[in-house]
Design a protein around this motif. Structure first.
Motif, PDB file in Angstrom:
ATOM      1  N   LEU A  64       5.908  -2.898   5.636  1.00 25.20           N
ATOM      2  CA  LEU A  64       6.164  -2.858   4.191  1.00 25.20           C
ATOM      3  C   LEU A  64       7.642  -2.595   3.919  1.00 25.20           C
ATOM      4  CD1 LEU A  64       3.469  -3.106   2.866  1.00 25.20           C
ATOM      5  CD2 LEU A  64       3.601  -0.726   2.178  1.00 25.20           C
ATOM      6  N   ALA A  65       8.139  -1.544   4.547  1.00 27.79           N
ATOM      7  CA  ALA A  65       9.538  -1.159   4.359  1.00 27.79           C
ATOM      8  C   ALA A  65      10.456  -2.244   4.907  1.00 27.79           C
ATOM      9  CB  ALA A  65       9.809   0.163   5.054  1.00 27.79           C
ATOM     10  N   ARG A  66      10.058  -2.773   6.024  1.00 26.52           N
ATOM     11  CA  ARG A  66      10.845  -3.831   6.637  1.00 26.52           C
ATOM     12  C   ARG A  66      10.926  -5.043   5.704  1.00 26.52           C
ATOM     13  NH1 ARG A  66       9.165  -5.484  12.673  1.00 26.52           N
ATOM     14  NH2 ARG A  66      10.498  -3.771  13.306  1.00 26.52           N
ATOM     15  N   ASN A  67       9.789  -5.408   5.162  1.00 28.57           N
ATOM     16  CA  ASN A  67       9.755  -6.547   4.248  1.00 28.57           C
ATOM     17  C   ASN A  67      10.611  -6.294   3.015  1.00 28.57           C
ATOM     18  OD1 ASN A  67       8.012  -7.935   5.892  1.00 28.57           O
ATOM     19  ND2 ASN A  67       6.169  -7.321   4.785  1.00 28.57           N
ATOM     20  N   LEU A  68      10.527  -5.071   2.516  1.00 29.21           N
ATOM     21  CA  LEU A  68      11.294  -4.748   1.320  1.00 29.21           C
ATOM     22  C   LEU A  68      12.783  -4.843   1.612  1.00 29.21           C
ATOM     23  CD1 LEU A  68      11.285  -3.827  -1.588  1.00 29.21           C
ATOM     24  CD2 LEU A  68      11.261  -1.460  -0.781  1.00 29.21           C
ATOM     25  N   ALA A  69      13.180  -4.301   2.750  1.00 30.12           N
ATOM     26  CA  ALA A  69      14.594  -4.324   3.108  1.00 30.12           C
ATOM     27  C   ALA A  69      15.081  -5.750   3.348  1.00 30.12           C
ATOM     28  CB  ALA A  69      14.836  -3.462   4.339  1.00 30.12           C
ATOM     29  N   ASN A  70      14.234  -6.544   3.967  1.00 23.64           N
ATOM     30  CA  ASN A  70      14.616  -7.925   4.267  1.00 23.64           C
ATOM     31  C   ASN A  70      14.397  -8.863   3.104  1.00 23.64           C
ATOM     32  OD1 ASN A  70      15.389  -7.574   6.923  1.00 23.64           O
ATOM     33  ND2 ASN A  70      13.298  -7.724   7.655  1.00 23.64           N
ATOM     34  N   ASN A  71      13.618  -8.384   2.150  1.00 26.36           N
ATOM     35  CA  ASN A  71      13.191  -9.230   1.049  1.00 26.36           C
ATOM     36  C   ASN A  71      12.484 -10.489   1.535  1.00 26.36           C
ATOM     37  OD1 ASN A  71      12.818  -9.712  -1.647  1.00 26.36           O
ATOM     38  ND2 ASN A  71      14.648 -10.992  -1.804  1.00 26.36           N
ATOM     39  N   LYS A  72      11.708 -10.351   2.573  1.00 25.06           N
ATOM     40  CA  LYS A  72      10.820 -11.442   2.978  1.00 25.06           C
ATOM     41  C   LYS A  72       9.614 -10.878   3.716  1.00 25.06           C
ATOM     42  CE  LYS A  72      12.219 -14.201   6.259  1.00 25.06           C
ATOM     43  NZ  LYS A  72      11.851 -14.155   7.687  1.00 25.06           N
ATOM     44  N   THR A  73       8.528 -11.640   3.719  1.00 24.41           N
ATOM     45  CA  THR A  73       7.271 -11.062   4.189  1.00 24.41           C
ATOM     46  C   THR A  73       6.612 -11.790   5.350  1.00 24.41           C
ATOM     47  OG1 THR A  73       6.028 -12.403   2.644  1.00 24.41           O
ATOM     48  CG2 THR A  73       6.676 -10.213   1.908  1.00 24.41           C
ATOM     49  N   ASN A  74       7.071 -12.985   5.676  1.00 22.46           N
ATOM     50  CA  ASN A  74       6.380 -13.716   6.733  1.00 22.46           C
ATOM     51  C   ASN A  74       4.900 -13.926   6.442  1.00 22.46           C
ATOM     52  OD1 ASN A  74       8.384 -14.396   8.446  1.00 22.46           O
ATOM     53  ND2 ASN A  74       8.169 -12.601   9.760  1.00 22.46           N
ATOM     54  N   SER A  75       4.609 -14.191   5.196  1.00 24.81           N
ATOM     55  CA  SER A  75       3.196 -14.434   4.904  1.00 24.81           C
ATOM     56  C   SER A  75       3.051 -15.599   3.941  1.00 24.81           C
ATOM     57  CB  SER A  75       2.549 -13.193   4.298  1.00 24.81           C
ATOM     58  OG  SER A  75       3.068 -12.975   3.015  1.00 24.81           O
ATOM     59  N   SER A 116       8.317   1.754 -15.797  1.00 22.00           N
ATOM     60  CA  SER A 116       7.325   2.043 -14.781  1.00 22.00           C
ATOM     61  C   SER A 116       6.123   2.748 -15.402  1.00 22.00           C
ATOM     62  CB  SER A 116       7.953   2.919 -13.696  1.00 22.00           C
ATOM     63  OG  SER A 116       6.981   3.323 -12.771  1.00 22.00           O
ATOM     64  N   ARG A 117       6.403   3.712 -16.251  1.00 25.79           N
ATOM     65  CA  ARG A 117       5.307   4.451 -16.877  1.00 25.79           C
ATOM     66  C   ARG A 117       4.488   3.557 -17.802  1.00 25.79           C
ATOM     67  NH1 ARG A 117       8.658   9.680 -16.397  1.00 25.79           N
ATOM     68  NH2 ARG A 117      10.201   8.852 -17.834  1.00 25.79           N
ATOM     69  N   ALA A 118       5.188   2.751 -18.567  1.00 30.67           N
ATOM     70  CA  ALA A 118       4.479   1.858 -19.495  1.00 30.67           C
ATOM     71  C   ALA A 118       3.531   0.951 -18.706  1.00 30.67           C
ATOM     72  CB  ALA A 118       5.478   1.027 -20.281  1.00 30.67           C
ATOM     73  N   LEU A 119       4.005   0.544 -17.547  1.00 29.90           N
ATOM     74  CA  LEU A 119       3.223  -0.394 -16.741  1.00 29.90           C
ATOM     75  C   LEU A 119       2.014   0.280 -16.098  1.00 29.90           C
ATOM     76  CD1 LEU A 119       4.427  -2.952 -17.150  1.00 29.90           C
ATOM     77  CD2 LEU A 119       5.722  -2.771 -15.033  1.00 29.90           C
ATOM     78  N   LEU A 133       5.393  -5.017  -2.983  1.00 33.65           N
ATOM     79  CA  LEU A 133       5.926  -4.462  -1.744  1.00 33.65           C
ATOM     80  C   LEU A 133       6.582  -3.116  -2.008  1.00 33.65           C
ATOM     81  CD1 LEU A 133       5.484  -6.592   0.357  1.00 33.65           C
ATOM     82  CD2 LEU A 133       7.930  -7.016   0.390  1.00 33.65           C
ATOM     83  N   ALA A 134       7.484  -3.120  -2.972  1.00 33.28           N
ATOM     84  CA  ALA A 134       8.205  -1.897  -3.315  1.00 33.28           C
ATOM     85  C   ALA A 134       7.233  -0.852  -3.851  1.00 33.28           C
ATOM     86  CB  ALA A 134       9.261  -2.206  -4.367  1.00 33.28           C
ATOM     87  N   ARG A 135       6.309  -1.305  -4.641  1.00 33.90           N
ATOM     88  CA  ARG A 135       5.320  -0.398  -5.209  1.00 33.90           C
ATOM     89  C   ARG A 135       4.503   0.245  -4.088  1.00 33.90           C
ATOM     90  NH1 ARG A 135       1.555  -2.786  -9.921  1.00 33.90           N
ATOM     91  NH2 ARG A 135       3.301  -2.288 -11.275  1.00 33.90           N
ATOM     92  N   ASN A 136       4.084  -0.570  -3.159  1.00 31.71           N
ATOM     93  CA  ASN A 136       3.297  -0.052  -2.039  1.00 31.71           C
ATOM     94  C   ASN A 136       4.099   0.951  -1.224  1.00 31.71           C
ATOM     95  OD1 ASN A 136       1.109  -1.631  -2.703  1.00 31.71           O
ATOM     96  ND2 ASN A 136       1.617  -3.267  -1.272  1.00 31.71           N
ATOM     97  N   LEU A 137       5.363   0.627  -1.025  1.00 31.80           N
ATOM     98  CA  LEU A 137       6.207   1.519  -0.231  1.00 31.80           C
ATOM     99  C   LEU A 137       6.358   2.864  -0.932  1.00 31.80           C
ATOM    100  CD1 LEU A 137       7.983   1.927   2.234  1.00 31.80           C
ATOM    101  CD2 LEU A 137       9.891   0.987   0.931  1.00 31.80           C
ATOM    102  N   ALA A 138       6.600   2.803  -2.229  1.00 34.57           N
ATOM    103  CA  ALA A 138       6.782   4.032  -2.986  1.00 34.57           C
ATOM    104  C   ALA A 138       5.484   4.840  -3.023  1.00 34.57           C
ATOM    105  CB  ALA A 138       7.243   3.710  -4.400  1.00 34.57           C
TER     106      ALA A 138
END
Lengths: 331, 331
Positions: free
Chosen positions: A50-61, B19-22, B50-55
């Motif tokens: 997840l973090a990797r994808n976020l940092a890379n901005n790509k998901t391989n999916s 974020s809160r509104a959402l 992705l970012a949401r999941n990470l957070a």
DNA sequence: CTGTTAGCGCATTCAT
DNA sequence: ATGAATGCGCTAACAG
């Protein structure tokens, strides 16, 4: 949860070095690398994709949208199979999303995949219209390919076969075998695939100078059960026919059951044909005459368009008539 | 890519407020909310899951590991269907991973799903042994449930039916119909399911005082094609039999083809039965006697164990004999 | 070759 | 009710 930082500390290096050792793009001293690997072993560290994808901005999916109720049955199972295989061949993971029971839910499924940041999306639409799909593709930054629809604007973003022409060929073949009273089991009202096959049926009859008899038309909904029901309905009408053409193989087999229950023998008393060329047709008794839809080829093409757009020219896919035992000559 | 910050700026508020509104957990003034919604509309903002999941450190997804080559065919298509349906019912997304062709690759598939931070993992193993699976579950923080294996240690982390006992019941039924020379088409050598069914066959025969004849045993590999080949092999041996029991329905239908090609009529000349109760068996001619495996129920249970561990007691699943036309009384 | 710093996009403290 | 600041785990400059 053990993170890259834990590994770094244990190995006495920085996070960046661990990251580099793992990704292998930049050289790391063998000795350091060994320490890191050992630290990974000891901690049981698993990188957070997840973090990797976020940092890379790509998901391989790559995402696949189909209507849940359709996963079942050989046709869609073959589709999922090929989508998964081809995606993995390109190093991508397949993610399924359910189109459920409406155009809105198909949109939602696409949005979900988009929000998951899939690199590309495959959709076998059921409810969304060509116009809506074109619109969605126009406004989407991530590539989307539509299976089994001919788009108007985004002609390179779809793969399909010409169902009407295929159906015409099938019916022409049946006519050539001497059948003139050919019943047709259509699919859903409003299903583009079903409508095209029905249109091909009508066209082929007219080409042969035969006016279609509405009494010979029944409707199913693609499943074997619905084919069985349609077969019974047809028989109850008590109109003569020497051949039944079903909108797909599953329904054809349902029709066969209905005929056999009514004491009709296949193919002596009634010929039968379908579409799709599902596995079972080959083994059914009598072996089913059908029209092969090259799902493997289409999906491979679709995935290639998504992932290698520059190397993948659009091209037409052809259905192919498969003549087996379930259709016999008459007259 | 439009982010939450773009929306915030356009609406003249902070990221936090958007974020809160959402997410709706905290109240936001209606007026402000409206501005935000409008900004979302105008920008076409789609939250980055992705970012949401990470957070959040959670993903709302469950993973499914099965061997790619098996997606095809009605059995696994039904499994994927139910896994997807049940996951979505619990608000989770299904992610498929391919177990490919070895135990190591099955491990890799699990690791992939783990690194994707799936909340829970479902696996229908093909290569991993019970001991290995127990070990994996022992060391995994995220819940894993194994389908179709009886685990030794993690007895609450698996769902299965007793294939041997089911097979015994099936064979007992066949014997009760007067069949004594019953051929068996086994699955893969080493497949636990196949071996159990074979063991049940042997046991039931011995219970009836019949010594199994090795000449009546052939092997297939679950597919219809392999069943056909096995059927031909059996016929080539020229040993008498009045009934064939295949390790699954797909192979049974392959056997049927082989018999018919040899001029044998079903069920008059030879009775036939299978396992799994796949859709086609019901519509096959003759309708196939089989042993129903409650896949829907098992998957529902498995997903419940994963997602609601406290409310889900372990329980046994029962196969059920489905008697249809393909088996007739003899003698 | 490696450590430091700065984000990726979002949710969530803590203030106000 | 809202804004500012901090961190999720990782990668990618930027230095050295």
């Amino acid at each position: 949860m053990v993170t890259i930082l834990d590994v770094a500390r244990l190995a006495g290096v920085s996070k960046a070095t661990v990251s580099r050792a793992l990704n292998g793009k930049v050289f790391v001293r063998e000795e350091v690398k060994a320490r890191i690997m050992q630290a990974i072993d000891e901690t049981g560290y698993k990188p957070n994709q997840l973090a990797r994808n976020l940092a890379n901005n790509k998901t391989n999916s790559v995402g696949l949208v189909i209507t849940n109720g359709l996963y079942n049955g050989p046709f869609f199972s073959s589709m999922i199979y090929h989508a998964a295989t081809d995606s993995e061949m390109h190093g991508r993971q397949l993610v399924l999303a359910d189109g459920k029971h409406s155009a809105q839910e198909e949109r939602d499924a696409i949005d979900l995949l988009l929000s998951l940041r899939c690199e590309a999306i495959l959709i076998y639409p059921k409810y969304l219209t060509v116009a809506e799909l074109d619109e969605i593709i126009d406004t989407s930054e991530t590539p989307i390919v539509v299976i089994n629809r001919e788009l108007t604007r985004n002609r390179s973003q779809c793969v399909f076969v010409d169902h009407q022409q295929s159906s015409e060929r099938m019916v022409a073949y049946l006519l050539a075998q001497g059948h003139t009273r050919i019943a047709f089991v259509a699919g859903f009202e409003g299903s583009p695939t079903g409508d095209s096959r029905l249109a091909g049926y009508h066209q082929a009859l007219r080409n042969a100078g035969i006016e279609p008899d509405p009494q010979l038309l029944v409707r199913g909904s693609w499943s074997t059960d619905s084919g069985y029901a349609a077969g019974r309905e047809l028989l109850a009408r008590n109109v003569p026919f020497s051949c039944v053409l079903a909108g797909n193989d599953d329904m054809a087999i349902g029709v066969a059951k209905a005929c056999q229950e009514a004491g009709l023998r296949l193919p002596e008393d009634v010929s039968l044909a379908g579409f799709d060329d599902s596995v079972i047709g080959k083994y059914y008794n009598p072996a089913l005459t059908t029209l092969h839809v090259p799902m493997d080829e289409m999906i491979r093409h679709a995935v290639a368009i998504l992932l290698l757009p520059d190397e993948t020219p659009p091209r037409a896919h052809q259905g192919e008539l498969v003549c087996r035992e379930s259709v016999v000559k008459v007259g």
